[in-house]
Design an enzyme around this catalytic site. Structure first.
Site, PDB file in Angstrom:
ATOM      1  CB  VAL A  15      -1.024  -0.004   1.155  1.00  0.00           C
ATOM      2  CG1 VAL A  15      -0.086  -0.018   2.563  1.00  0.00           C
ATOM      3  CG2 VAL A  15      -1.954   1.193   1.227  1.00  0.00           C
ATOM      4  CB  THR A  32       3.765   0.371   4.765  1.00  0.00           C
ATOM      5  OG1 THR A  32       5.139   0.220   5.273  1.00  0.00           O
ATOM      6  CG2 THR A  32       2.875   0.021   5.869  1.00  0.00           C
ATOM      7  CG  ASP A  33       6.229   2.183  -1.141  1.00  0.00           C
ATOM      8  OD1 ASP A  33       7.308   1.620  -1.113  1.00  0.00           O
ATOM      9  OD2 ASP A  33       5.621   2.701  -2.112  1.00  0.00           O
ATOM     10  CB  ALA A  34      10.198   2.590   1.862  1.00  0.00           C
ATOM     11  CB  THR A  35       7.621   3.666   7.013  1.00  0.00           C
ATOM     12  OG1 THR A  35       8.700   3.071   7.757  1.00  0.00           O
ATOM     13  CG2 THR A  35       6.445   2.719   6.638  1.00  0.00           C
TER      14      THR A  35
END
Length: 575
Positions: free
Chosen positions: A248, A295-298
């Site tokens: 996401v 998640t995509d990279a936070t």
């Protein structure tokens, strides 16, 4: 223990592992329940994270695994012997098997520096042959499998609606819904045949905004109806087909958020990676996704500007994500997760649910069986894979516009050629040599006299005094080579000329035949509509350069068809 069992029973009511995408029997479900029941809270928190690897030193790796107990890890591309040894070691040191990830979007080069750069997705779409999408999945899968990589952050399902978007572009299968579905399906098939779990991305869909979510929380501004007809259709297809994992993005979906929460204030609309409306109401409850959400990279700005990180980290899990990708400070992030549980931001029920899905994906990947790789390192970057990459290049290169009688090239017609490079001064997978110099070598072997435009040492006479006769005396043909490859953290991938008098600009097109070749971004006609012969290559690879020169010389035909509108919806670009 009784309280923990009650939590597990609640999880079992929320997650049905007997249906897609897992289809587990009672024995496998019980196996996962037993693991979860024995896990401490600290071990569960560890499973929620997929940090990036920063060292290959075994002592440091062992300490890292023992301390953080992560659910997965990802390393940037390393030499194949190094990455295989590293992934094998951390898998052996971990109490629970790890999801070992890579951005294998374009080939084995996404995990191995010496892997195959097969093709960007858009070039595959340009071939009009979904066989190349299957081969992309095959090559990625085989080369990943050989180094113990089991999780592919691909395929990309974004739709390239906005030609100014700097991050989707050639990473996508273009702007046609059916093409994206057909190609991504074949890519997934190739991955799965080689024991690599696919992860579709970037939900709820990038490519509408002209901005990069690495730099801000970008926006998918489509109406509910338009989203359903496009991104919704794509994601529903793959969810129905049983895809196991989904990434996401830090992308706001305001119209759907308001649909589920009509009274929400604009300031309270969150990017999808934090949004209950997008993650739970839309993805879980409406689309029926039962798999793992990462998640995509936070560390991306699109995530961090939305909320304080101390709240964002636990809230992502509470609102529907199952795993956090990367960290800013790993000790802080783990503590933020603990604090979120203590403060009631994150429930134990959601922790158990997330960890259950993580363990289920690992079981689906066969990681509890400790299966050895199917392939040896010799498969990585092998000649067969490069031969297949050449065929893809040959089928994809697209002649967008052609001025009469410019092609094919010959030494008799154009003995003297001037090459002018604009864009990135590297060559994709060949960073040791600029693309201008690379194609110079190819053309010189054909017998042409090549002059490279030197933008570092401008000829002031040419800039201020030389006219038409001067440029005609120096060149029979001018070839522009543009290499604005898609990359994160860019506000634009548009053409830009030397600021000093636009000295490398195409002022002479009415005097000297001119060809513009884009090695990456297919939308450069927006900035050079005046150039009449325009070629899109989609990839700056050795195979593409070889096929390109063969096409310029007339030994191969241009057979690629553009999967997007290279004219950018403008009338003057078609002239």
């Amino acid at each position: 223990m009784m309280k923990n069992k009650q939590h597990l029973n609640q999880v079992n009511k929320m997650i049905d592992l007997s249906i897609k995408p897992f289809y587990f029997d009672e024995n496998k479900i019980k196996y996962i329940e037993n693991i979860l029941e024995k896990m401490s809270l600290e071990e569960k928190i560890g499973q929620l994270f997929c940090p990036i690897g920063t060292t290959t030193e075994k002592k440091e790796l062992k300490e890292f695994i023992q301390k953080y107990k992560p659910g997965g890890m990802m390393f940037r591309p390393l030499e194949k012997h190094v990455i295989k040894d590293t992934y094998r070691f951390i898998q052996e040191e971990s109490c629970y098997p790890l999801l070992l990830a890579a951005n294998i979007e374009s080939g084995g080069i996404g995990i191995c520096q010496d892997g195959t750069y097969f093709s960007r997705q858009m070039a595959i779409a340009a071939t009009g042959n979904k066989k190349h999408a299957y081969l992309l999945g095959q090559i990625c899968g085989k080369e990943a499998n050989a180094v113990y990589c089991n999780w592919s952050f691909a395929p990309i399902l974004d739709i390239d609606f906005n030609y100014m978007n700097p991050i989707t572009n050639v990473r996508t299968y273009g702007s046609h819904i059916n093409t994206i579905i057909e190609c991504a399906s074949e890519q997934i098939k190739g991955l799965r045949e080689n024991r690599v779990i696919p992860c579709i991305k970037h939900f709820p869909g990038d490519g509408v905004d002209f901005r990069d979510q690495h730099l801000l929380s970008s926006v998918n501004s489509l109406s509910k109806e338009k989203w359903d007809e496009s991104y919704g259709k794509i994601y529903q297809k793959f969810i129905d087909d049983g895809v196991e994992t989904l990434m996401v993005g830090h992308i706001l979906l305001p119209e759907y958020t308001r649909f589920f929460h009509p009274d929400i204030n604009d300031s309270d609309i969150l990017p999808a990676s934090l949004s209950k409306e997008v993650l739970t109401d839309l993805l879980r409850n409406t689309l029926g996704f039962n798999g793992l959400v990462v998640t995509d990279a936070t560390p991306m700005l699109g995530y961090n500007v939305a909320l304080p990180r101390s709240k964002a980290i636990p809230l992502s899990i509470e609102n529907g994500c199952d795993m956090i990708l990367f960290n800013k400070n790993i000790d802080e992030d783990y503590q933020f997760m603990r604090d979120g549980i203590r403060d009631g931001i994150l429930s134990i029920e959601r922790v158990n649910e997330a960890v259950t899905r993580i363990l289920a994906v690992k079981m689906k990947a066969g990681l509890f069986e400790k299966i050895m790789p199917l392939y040896n390192l010799e498969i990585i970057g092998c000649q067969l894979h490069h031969d297949l990459a050449y065929q893809c290049a040959k089928d994809s290169i697209t002649l967008v516009k052609e001025e009469c009688d410019v092609l094919p090239l010959s030494v008799d017609k154009y003995k003297k050629i001037r090459l002018i490079q604009v864009g990135d001064n590297d060559n994709g997978g060949f960073k040791e040599i600029g693309c201008q110099s690379h194609i110079k070598d190819f053309l010189e072997k054909e017998g042409f006299e090549i002059e490279e435009f030197d933008q570092e040492n401008l000829d002031m006479y040419e800039v201020f005094e030389a006219g038409v006769d001067f440029i005609k005396s120096k060149s029979d043909l001018v070839i522009y080579i543009a290499n604005f490859d898609t990359a994160s953290n860019n506000t634009t991938r548009r053409l830009h000329w030397i600021e000093f008098m636009a000295a490398n600009g195409p002022w002479f097109i009415n005097e000297v035949p001119t060809i513009f070749i884009s090695m990456s971004n297919p939308y450069h006609l927006v900035d050079v509509p005046m150039i009449k012969t325009f070629i899109n290559c989609y990839n700056p690879t050795e195979e593409v350069y070889t096929s390109l020169v063969n096409k310029l010389m007339g030994r191969e035909e241009f057979v690629g068809h553009s999967p997007i509108d290279p004219f950018c919806g403008l009338w003057d670009t078609r002239r």
